[in-house]
Design an enzyme around this catalytic site. Sequence first.
Site: not given
Length: 281
Positions: A146, A133
Site C-alpha cells: 500500500y 497518505s
Amino acid sequence: MSTEDSVVLLTGAASGIGAATARAFADDGWTVYATDIESEFPADIRERCRCLALDVTDDAQIEAVIDRIIEEAGQIDCLVNNAGYGVAGPIEDVASDAVRQQFDVLVHGPHRLAQAVLPKMREHGGRIITVSSVLGHTASPGLGAYSAGKAAVESLTDALRIEVAGEDDIHVSLVEPAWVDTGFSDSARGSLPDGDRMPAYDRTYDALETGWTLTGGPLATTPETVAATVLAAATDAAPKARYPVGAFATFVRWTHWLPARLQDPIHRGFGRLSAFLGRWL
C-alpha cells in the site's frame, strides 16, 4: 475559487472519506458527481448528489462518465481521486497479482482520470486533488504494498503539478491523512493471507491483526476532517501542493527525513507496542 455552479467529480464516494467528501462539497453548493465501483450509495448521497457507477480501472467507463458530466453540466471544475483500498501483509507473503490490482486503482486510476479531465479543464481552469497518505513518504511494516502505491501516486501527482503549472489556471494537490476511522482497516485485514505465512513475520501479523498498524487506534482522525481538507484544497485562493491532515499526519510525514537507523526502530516499536496495548485496551 467560487463554488457557484461548480462541478466536482469524486471517485470512491459510496463510503468513508468519499461519502464525507461528497457531503462537504454538497454543503458548499457544488454539483457533485459521486462515483464508485459499488452501486449502493447512502440515501443522503443519492438525494443530494448525482450518483454514477465508475470503475477507475475501466477506460470505457471513465470516458462515458466524463461525457455524461459534460453533456449534463457543461464542465468539470474539480476532480477528486479518492478511490482506493489497501493490500496488507509482509512483502514476502503478498501475492504479486494483488499488488498489481491495487496499483491499477491507486496509481493508474488517477492517471486515467487526469488524462480524461485535463482537456475539459483547459477551457476554464480547475483543480485535481488526490487523496493519498503519509504512508507515501514513510512505509510501515505490513503495509509495504500500500505504501508503494501511495508513493507512486505522490510522484505522479508531483510531476503533473509541475507540468501544468501556470497553464490555463489548473492546480494539482495532494491530501495526506494518516489513519482515518473508516472501513479501510477491515478491508485491509481481510486481504491478509490465510495460510503460508512466514513465521518470521509473526510480530508483523500481530501488529496488523490486534495492533494499531491498520486502524491507528486513538490516533485515527475522522472522514469529515479529511473531507474538510479536500474542500479546502478545492477552494483555497492559492492551493498548496500538499495538505497533511492533522498534526500527527504532519509529524509522520516528516519522520522520513530521519536516518533509517532511527526510523526503522520507531516503526517496529509502534506495531509491537500497539499490539500489546490492543490486547488490554
